[in-house]
Design a protein around this motif. Structure first.
Motif, PDB file in Angstrom:
ATOM      1  N   PRO A  50       9.386  25.783 137.412  1.00  8.02           N
ATOM      2  CA  PRO A  50       9.963  24.728 138.261  1.00  8.02           C
ATOM      3  C   PRO A  50       9.102  23.474 138.310  1.00  8.02           C
ATOM      4  O   PRO A  50       9.634  22.355 138.393  1.00  8.02           O
ATOM      5  N   THR A  51       7.781  23.648 138.246  1.00 10.81           N
ATOM      6  CA  THR A  51       6.896  22.477 138.240  1.00 10.81           C
ATOM      7  C   THR A  51       7.138  21.621 137.008  1.00 10.81           C
ATOM      8  O   THR A  51       7.322  20.399 137.100  1.00 10.81           O
ATOM      9  N   LEU A  52       7.160  22.242 135.840  1.00  8.06           N
ATOM     10  CA  LEU A  52       7.338  21.499 134.592  1.00  8.06           C
ATOM     11  C   LEU A  52       8.746  20.930 134.477  1.00  8.06           C
ATOM     12  O   LEU A  52       8.928  19.799 134.018  1.00  8.06           O
ATOM     13  N   ASP A  53       9.747  21.706 134.871  1.00  5.90           N
ATOM     14  CA  ASP A  53      11.120  21.203 134.812  1.00  5.90           C
ATOM     15  C   ASP A  53      11.262  19.922 135.622  1.00  5.90           C
ATOM     16  O   ASP A  53      11.879  18.945 135.173  1.00  5.90           O
ATOM     17  N   SER A  54      10.679  19.926 136.816  1.00  7.69           N
ATOM     18  CA  SER A  54      10.776  18.747 137.678  1.00  7.69           C
ATOM     19  C   SER A  54      10.035  17.560 137.079  1.00  7.69           C
ATOM     20  O   SER A  54      10.569  16.441 137.023  1.00  7.69           O
ATOM     21  N   LEU A  55       8.807  17.784 136.607  1.00 12.34           N
ATOM     22  CA  LEU A  55       8.006  16.683 136.055  1.00 12.34           C
ATOM     23  C   LEU A  55       8.623  16.139 134.771  1.00 12.34           C
ATOM     24  O   LEU A  55       8.637  14.922 134.543  1.00 12.34           O
ATOM     25  N   CYS A  56       9.113  17.031 133.914  1.00  9.20           N
ATOM     26  CA  CYS A  56       9.687  16.589 132.638  1.00  9.20           C
ATOM     27  C   CYS A  56      10.937  15.736 132.852  1.00  9.20           C
ATOM     28  O   CYS A  56      11.266  14.894 132.013  1.00  9.20           O
ATOM     29  N   CYS A  57      11.632  15.969 133.961  1.00  9.66           N
ATOM     30  CA  CYS A  57      12.832  15.187 134.257  1.00  9.66           C
ATOM     31  C   CYS A  57      12.507  13.969 135.114  1.00  9.66           C
ATOM     32  O   CYS A  57      13.419  13.341 135.675  1.00  9.66           O
ATOM     33  N   THR A  58      11.223  13.634 135.215  1.00  8.45           N
ATOM     34  CA  THR A  58      10.830  12.481 136.025  1.00  8.45           C
ATOM     35  C   THR A  58      10.102  11.447 135.181  1.00  8.45           C
ATOM     36  O   THR A  58      10.680  10.487 134.705  1.00  8.45           O
ATOM     37  N   ASN A  59       8.807  11.682 134.928  1.00  9.47           N
ATOM     38  CA  ASN A  59       8.065  10.599 134.269  1.00  9.47           C
ATOM     39  C   ASN A  59       6.860  11.060 133.469  1.00  9.47           C
ATOM     40  O   ASN A  59       5.885  10.324 133.355  1.00  9.47           O
ATOM     41  N   ILE A  60       6.866  12.276 132.910  1.00 10.85           N
ATOM     42  CA  ILE A  60       5.717  12.690 132.116  1.00 10.85           C
ATOM     43  C   ILE A  60       6.097  12.854 130.648  1.00 10.85           C
ATOM     44  O   ILE A  60       7.270  12.978 130.299  1.00 10.85           O
ATOM     45  N   VAL A  61       5.072  12.829 129.802  1.00 14.19           N
ATOM     46  CA  VAL A  61       5.230  13.222 128.410  1.00 14.19           C
ATOM     47  C   VAL A  61       5.377  14.736 128.399  1.00 14.19           C
ATOM     48  O   VAL A  61       4.479  15.457 128.824  1.00 14.19           O
ATOM     49  N   GLU A  62       6.505  15.226 127.932  1.00 13.33           N
ATOM     50  CA  GLU A  62       6.782  16.662 128.020  1.00 13.33           C
ATOM     51  C   GLU A  62       5.882  17.462 127.072  1.00 13.33           C
ATOM     52  O   GLU A  62       5.900  17.233 125.867  1.00 13.33           O
ATOM     53  N   PRO A  63       5.121  18.425 127.587  1.00 13.02           N
ATOM     54  CA  PRO A  63       4.317  19.264 126.701  1.00 13.02           C
ATOM     55  C   PRO A  63       4.988  20.597 126.399  1.00 13.02           C
ATOM     56  O   PRO A  63       5.847  21.076 127.151  1.00 13.02           O
ATOM     57  N   ILE A  64       4.623  21.174 125.276  1.00 20.50           N
ATOM     58  CA  ILE A  64       4.901  22.588 125.018  1.00 20.50           C
ATOM     59  C   ILE A  64       3.738  23.373 125.611  1.00 20.50           C
ATOM     60  O   ILE A  64       2.579  23.131 125.273  1.00 20.50           O
ATOM     61  N   ILE A  65       4.038  24.300 126.502  1.00 23.95           N
ATOM     62  CA  ILE A  65       3.000  25.110 127.130  1.00 23.95           C
ATOM     63  C   ILE A  65       2.867  26.422 126.370  1.00 23.95           C
ATOM     64  O   ILE A  65       3.872  27.100 126.108  1.00 23.95           O
ATOM     65  N   VAL A  66       1.648  26.773 126.026  1.00 21.93           N
ATOM     66  CA  VAL A  66       1.369  28.061 125.394  1.00 21.93           C
ATOM     67  C   VAL A  66       0.415  28.817 126.305  1.00 21.93           C
ATOM     68  O   VAL A  66      -0.786  28.510 126.362  1.00 21.93           O
ATOM     69  N   GLY A  67       0.958  29.765 127.047  1.00 22.97           N
ATOM     70  CA  GLY A  67       0.124  30.593 127.917  1.00 22.97           C
ATOM     71  C   GLY A  67      -0.425  31.769 127.132  1.00 22.97           C
ATOM     72  O   GLY A  67       0.325  32.513 126.497  1.00 22.97           O
ATOM     73  N   VAL A  68      -1.732  31.934 127.158  1.00 25.34           N
ATOM     74  CA  VAL A  68      -2.406  32.966 126.366  1.00 25.34           C
ATOM     75  C   VAL A  68      -2.917  34.059 127.301  1.00 25.34           C
ATOM     76  O   VAL A  68      -3.729  33.800 128.192  1.00 25.34           O
ATOM     77  N   TYR A  69      -2.432  35.256 127.090  1.00 25.43           N
ATOM     78  CA  TYR A  69      -2.886  36.376 127.917  1.00 25.43           C
ATOM     79  C   TYR A  69      -4.302  36.774 127.479  1.00 25.43           C
ATOM     80  O   TYR A  69      -4.575  36.869 126.283  1.00 25.43           O
ATOM     81  N   PRO A  70      -5.196  37.058 128.415  1.00 28.47           N
ATOM     82  CA  PRO A  70      -6.543  37.508 128.035  1.00 28.47           C
ATOM     83  C   PRO A  70      -6.555  38.999 127.697  1.00 28.47           C
ATOM     84  O   PRO A  70      -5.735  39.768 128.205  1.00 28.47           O
ATOM     85  N   ILE A  71      -7.491  39.375 126.841  1.00 32.35           N
ATOM     86  CA  ILE A  71      -7.737  40.786 126.535  1.00 32.35           C
ATOM     87  C   ILE A  71      -9.037  41.231 127.193  1.00 32.35           C
ATOM     88  O   ILE A  71      -9.070  42.171 127.985  1.00 32.35           O
TER      89      ILE A  71
END
Length: 471
Positions: free
Chosen positions: A277-298
């Motif tokens: 929800p944070t990214l959806d809101s920001l991307c539809c407002t005024n930011i450069v949209e990033p691709i987020i890659v969440g990396v799980y730790p081992i």
């Protein structure tokens, strides 16, 4: 004798016929010579190139999904980011539609436009170029304020195709060189998402709007690393415009502790950053949209701490972990998505440590850093001499966000790092943001509260007008 005479006549006739044949060949060759010379000086036409819009398709084509970078092992191929069958069919249909789309005549030109951009002086005209794929009957108009634009009467954009890509263009003569134009495109009767756009008079701006999609989507995959010699989960978020605008490209943000970002399936104590929800809101407002890659730790401590920490009996594999991100995961994401070479890294606590360490020690690889509540006290504050040595190597376009809360958040070491970086005087004001949050604790609930402000700053879009919105 008669027979001898006949033989002589026959031989003579054969010779005459042979000479006539040679003469005819010479005449024909002379007649063809000009065309042959012309052909020899003309370069053969180049082979047809694939439509760039197809190369930039919103999803992975079948041939592409079956191709892996050479460095990827077979097990990684099995763990590839493969979209569902329905998504692949939808993508194939989208590509065929793009391929079969006819070239359209330009829409009617408003009186403020010129006949085209060829030969236009960059200082005498403002050029707005809108990259967006449309159907033959569609139109794009531009509303705005300044240099003849109006929020009441639109200007029709001129359609053109460049290298297979749809571009809609508005060209405005400069009247006031100091003017900053506010504008926003409309597709048929629908406004573009987000804040209004900005362009200074006499400049050219390239924009990649989207009009109809309000939500991004994320999906999880397994990824095998030859460097780390393990398999882990990753979660990938594609922003709202990804499927709608196939021409747009996106920066990558690697985020640590990927299991705590989007949902509670594998989260710690069921606390998450609520990133969607944070990214959806920001991307539809005024930011450069990033691709987020969440990396799980081992092995979280070993991977995130630069050196071995006796107190925790772990650490020391941070550089190996960063090699994994840059040499394996980054090319994998770039291969399967429309990602650029702009790379960010962010995380909290020990994830904030590895993010800060990566940004400091690898200036050619990481452009943006988000370090939330970093634990900087370990090993006699080993990050301080690292920062002193590396700080001068940072680039003008690099940005760092750092924060901490005042409750159980090891704030003193972080505050001292704030002071050091500010005194180093190598950063311009737009390059760093250091914030203290009163009453905030050291957990995901509070990082979720701070992430909208942080991401809005890290990915601020210079082509957008903050607080100016038409819908």
């Amino acid at each position: 004798t008669t027979s001898n005479i006949q033989i002589i006549l026959s031989i003579s006739l054969i010779n005459i016929l042979y000479c006539l044949r040679i003469i005819i060949i010479v005449i024909i060759c002379n007649m063809e010579a000009p065309s042959q010379n012309s052909e020899s000086n003309t370069q053969p036409p180049p082979e047809s190139q694939p439509d760039s819009s197809l190369r930039a398709s919103a999803k992975i084509s079948e041939s592409k999904s079956n191709t892996q970078p050479q460095s990827q092992p077979e097990s990684t191929l099995r763990a590839s980011v493969k979209f569902s069958e329905s998504e692949s069919k939808a993508n194939t249909q989208k590509e065929s539609e793009l391929e079969s789309k006819p070239l359209r005549a330009s829409t009617k030109i408003s009186t403020v436009n010129l006949a085209g951009s060829k030969g236009i002086s960059a200082h005498n005209h403002t050029v707005i170029r809108i990259h967006y794929t449309t159907e033959a009957e569609d139109r794009i108009t531009v509303y705005g304020a300044g240099e003849g634009l109006s929020w009441d009467e639109p200007i029709e954009a001129i359609h053109k195709v460049e290298d297979g890509e749809d571009i809609w263009e508005v060209i405005i003569p400069v009247v006031d060189p100091s003017c900053v134009i506010h504008f926003k495109p409309m597709h048929n009767d629908t406004w573009a998402k987000g804040n209004d756009y900005l362009v200074s008079a006499g400049k050219t701006v390239e924009i990649y709007p989207f009009f109809y999609t309000s939500e991004g989507h994320y999906f999880k995959r397994h990824f095998y690393s030859k460097i780390m010699r393990n398999r882990r989960r990753i979660v990938i978020y594609l922003p709202p415009s990804y499927d709608e605008n196939p021409y747009k490209e996106y920066p990558i943000m690697f985020m640590m502790d990927g299991h705590n970002l989007f949902d509670t399936e594998h989260s710690f104590c069921e606390k998450i950053w609520k990133m969607k929800p944070t990214l959806d809101s920001l991307c539809c407002t005024n930011i450069v949209e990033p691709i987020i890659v969440g990396v799980y730790p081992i092995e979280r401590g070993n991977e995130y701490l630069p050196t071995y920490v006796e107190e925790y009996k772990e650490g020391g594999q941070a550089d190996k972990y960063l090699d994994f991100l840059l040499k394996e995961l980054k090319p994998y994401i770039q291969f399967h998505t429309r990602a650029t070479d702009c790379i960010g890294i962010s995380g909290s606590s020990w994830g904030g440590v590895i993010s800060f360490y990566a940004w400091m020690t690898r200036p050619d690889d990481f452009d943006i850093c988000g370090s939330f509540s970093p634990s900087m006290k370990h090993n006699n504050r080993e990050l301080f001499p690292i920062a002193e040595k590396a700080v001068s190597a940072r680039k003008d376009h690099h940005k760092i966000y750092m924060d901490y809360g005042t409750v159980h958040d090891e704030g003193k070491a972080t505050r001292d790092m704030f002071s050091f970086l500010e005194k180093a005087d190598v950063y311009k004001p737009h390059q760093h943001m250091f914030t203290v949050f009163e009453g905030h604790e050291h957990n995901e609930d509070f990082w979720a509260m701070r992430s909208p402000e942080a991401f809005e700053w890290m990915y601020a879009d210079p082509t957008r007008a903050p607080g100016s919105y038409h819908d």
